[in-house]
Motif scaffolding. Structure first.
Motif, PDB file in Angstrom:
ATOM      1  N   TYR A 205     126.240  45.632 -21.236  1.00 18.84           N
ATOM      2  CA  TYR A 205     125.070  46.035 -20.149  1.00 18.84           C
ATOM      3  C   TYR A 205     124.699  45.185 -19.259  1.00 18.84           C
ATOM      4  O   TYR A 205     124.557  45.090 -18.020  1.00 18.84           O
ATOM      5  CB  TYR A 205     124.003  46.452 -21.112  1.00 18.84           C
ATOM      6  N   LEU A 206     124.735  43.660 -19.742  1.00 17.70           N
ATOM      7  CA  LEU A 206     124.307  42.605 -18.915  1.00 17.70           C
ATOM      8  C   LEU A 206     125.235  42.443 -17.893  1.00 17.70           C
ATOM      9  O   LEU A 206     125.209  41.865 -16.831  1.00 17.70           O
ATOM     10  CB  LEU A 206     123.921  41.587 -19.750  1.00 17.70           C
ATOM     11  N   GLU A 207     126.615  42.567 -18.214  1.00 19.21           N
ATOM     12  CA  GLU A 207     127.957  42.306 -17.308  1.00 19.21           C
ATOM     13  C   GLU A 207     127.493  43.385 -16.185  1.00 19.21           C
ATOM     14  O   GLU A 207     127.992  43.269 -14.931  1.00 19.21           O
ATOM     15  CB  GLU A 207     129.184  42.458 -18.214  1.00 19.21           C
ATOM     16  N   VAL A 208     127.302  44.649 -16.500  1.00 17.67           N
ATOM     17  CA  VAL A 208     127.112  45.657 -15.335  1.00 17.67           C
ATOM     18  C   VAL A 208     125.822  45.342 -14.357  1.00 17.67           C
ATOM     19  O   VAL A 208     126.159  45.463 -13.352  1.00 17.67           O
ATOM     20  CB  VAL A 208     126.891  47.120 -16.061  1.00 17.67           C
ATOM     21  N   VAL A 209     124.752  44.893 -15.032  1.00 15.86           N
ATOM     22  CA  VAL A 209     123.682  44.769 -14.045  1.00 15.86           C
ATOM     23  C   VAL A 209     123.667  43.483 -13.270  1.00 15.86           C
ATOM     24  O   VAL A 209     122.777  43.369 -12.406  1.00 15.86           O
ATOM     25  CB  VAL A 209     122.264  45.008 -15.023  1.00 15.86           C
ATOM     26  N   ARG A 210     124.430  42.525 -13.806  1.00 11.39           N
ATOM     27  CA  ARG A 210     124.477  41.174 -13.073  1.00 11.39           C
ATOM     28  C   ARG A 210     125.350  41.240 -11.733  1.00 11.39           C
ATOM     29  O   ARG A 210     126.292  42.011 -11.388  1.00 11.39           O
ATOM     30  CB  ARG A 210     125.029  40.000 -13.833  1.00 11.39           C
TER      31      ARG A 210
ATOM     32  N   LYS B 287     123.480  38.977 -29.410  1.00 15.07           N
ATOM     33  CA  LYS B 287     124.957  38.802 -29.397  1.00 15.07           C
ATOM     34  C   LYS B 287     125.566  40.068 -29.456  1.00 15.07           C
ATOM     35  O   LYS B 287     126.914  39.938 -29.316  1.00 15.07           O
ATOM     36  CB  LYS B 287     125.287  37.737 -30.536  1.00 15.07           C
ATOM     37  N   SER B 288     125.089  41.096 -29.506  1.00 13.08           N
ATOM     38  CA  SER B 288     125.952  42.313 -29.597  1.00 13.08           C
ATOM     39  C   SER B 288     126.728  42.662 -28.569  1.00 13.08           C
ATOM     40  O   SER B 288     126.353  42.435 -27.475  1.00 13.08           O
ATOM     41  CB  SER B 288     124.492  43.440 -29.753  1.00 13.08           C
ATOM     42  N   ARG B 289     127.875  43.458 -28.672  1.00 15.22           N
ATOM     43  CA  ARG B 289     128.582  44.050 -27.908  1.00 15.22           C
ATOM     44  C   ARG B 289     127.958  44.619 -26.690  1.00 15.22           C
ATOM     45  O   ARG B 289     128.440  44.591 -25.600  1.00 15.22           O
ATOM     46  CB  ARG B 289     129.974  44.333 -28.300  1.00 15.22           C
ATOM     47  N   VAL B 290     127.391  45.543 -27.483  1.00 13.95           N
ATOM     48  CA  VAL B 290     126.368  46.580 -26.454  1.00 13.95           C
ATOM     49  C   VAL B 290     125.425  45.890 -25.519  1.00 13.95           C
ATOM     50  O   VAL B 290     125.633  46.391 -24.252  1.00 13.95           O
ATOM     51  CB  VAL B 290     125.768  47.748 -27.220  1.00 13.95           C
ATOM     52  N   ILE B 291     125.121  45.039 -25.500  1.00 12.56           N
ATOM     53  CA  ILE B 291     124.087  44.013 -24.952  1.00 12.56           C
ATOM     54  C   ILE B 291     124.888  43.545 -23.812  1.00 12.56           C
ATOM     55  O   ILE B 291     124.825  43.183 -22.524  1.00 12.56           O
ATOM     56  CB  ILE B 291     123.134  43.228 -25.626  1.00 12.56           C
ATOM     57  N   ARG B 292     125.938  42.655 -24.296  1.00  7.84           N
ATOM     58  CA  ARG B 292     126.675  41.940 -23.395  1.00  7.84           C
ATOM     59  C   ARG B 292     127.374  42.987 -22.250  1.00  7.84           C
ATOM     60  O   ARG B 292     127.320  42.478 -21.279  1.00  7.84           O
ATOM     61  CB  ARG B 292     128.118  41.076 -24.160  1.00  7.84           C
TER      62      ARG B 292
END
Length: 197
Positions: free
Chosen positions: A192-197, A185-190
């Protein structure tokens, strides 16, 4: 409940080792479980009106040797002795984090199926071994190709790579409430995932 039992057991093992007493090798719940385990000690550092956590040491095993009670106590005791000038006083002012490691399986480096915040990586190259826990990936921003570059910079071209699932239990304060960290649920992961999708 598992997290509280685990962190309390680890704390007892470290305290006993620092006092020169036998470490507790059994526990009614933990002795029934078999997982890899990593123990991390973080000091609370205060400066400029802010508080931050600083890793003093981390040690663990990716596969169980015996049972979780025995293995976590042995890892904790060894860690307590490996941290330079670490005393009972330091332990009382430190936060303990325990990471359980399960489901070790071969991994070819496919980032698309990697579960950021939940999975860690174990790499073997010759006699070099490297473990990267999910919390390290977030703290050092090792998401996506950055993880593979980091692995190569640490051990060279990987001969064998494995990934594993984790559960992370963490004290909010020294000797305080224990929570299970939900790193996915980390902001860092969110971000990153927004950029790669």
């Amino acid at each position: 409940m598992l997290g509280h039992d685990l962190v309390s057991h680890v704390r007892s093992a470290m305290l006993n080792k620092l006092r020169g007493l036998p470490v507790p090798e059994s526990h009614p719940v933990l002795s029934q479980l078999r997982t890899g385990v990593f123990v991390t000690v973080e000091s609370i550092v205060r400066s400029g009106g802010y508080e931050r956590r600083e890793v003093r040491g981390s040690l663990g095993i990716v596969e169980p040797f015996r049972d979780l009670a025995f293995d976590s106590a042995k890892v904790a005791a060894k860690l307590a002795l490996s941290i330079p000038r670490f005393t009972e006083f330091d332990l009382r002012r430190s936060v303990i984090e325990v990471t359980l490691v399960e489901g070790l399986r071969e991994w070819g480096g496919d980032l698309g199926s990697f579960e950021w915040g939940r999975e860690g990586v174990y790499v073997i190259t010759g006699n070099k071994k490297l473990v990267v826990l999910p919390q390290t990936m977030i703290e050092r921003r090792l998401l996506g190709p950055a993880l593979l570059r980091y692995i190569e910079s640490m051990v060279g071209a990987a001969e064998r790579m494995y990934k594993f699932a984790t559960r992370i239990f963490y004290e909010l304060r020294p000797e305080g409430e224990v929570i299970e960290r939900e790193l996915w649920k980390s902001r860092v992961i969110r971000q990153y995932l927004e950029v790669v999708r």
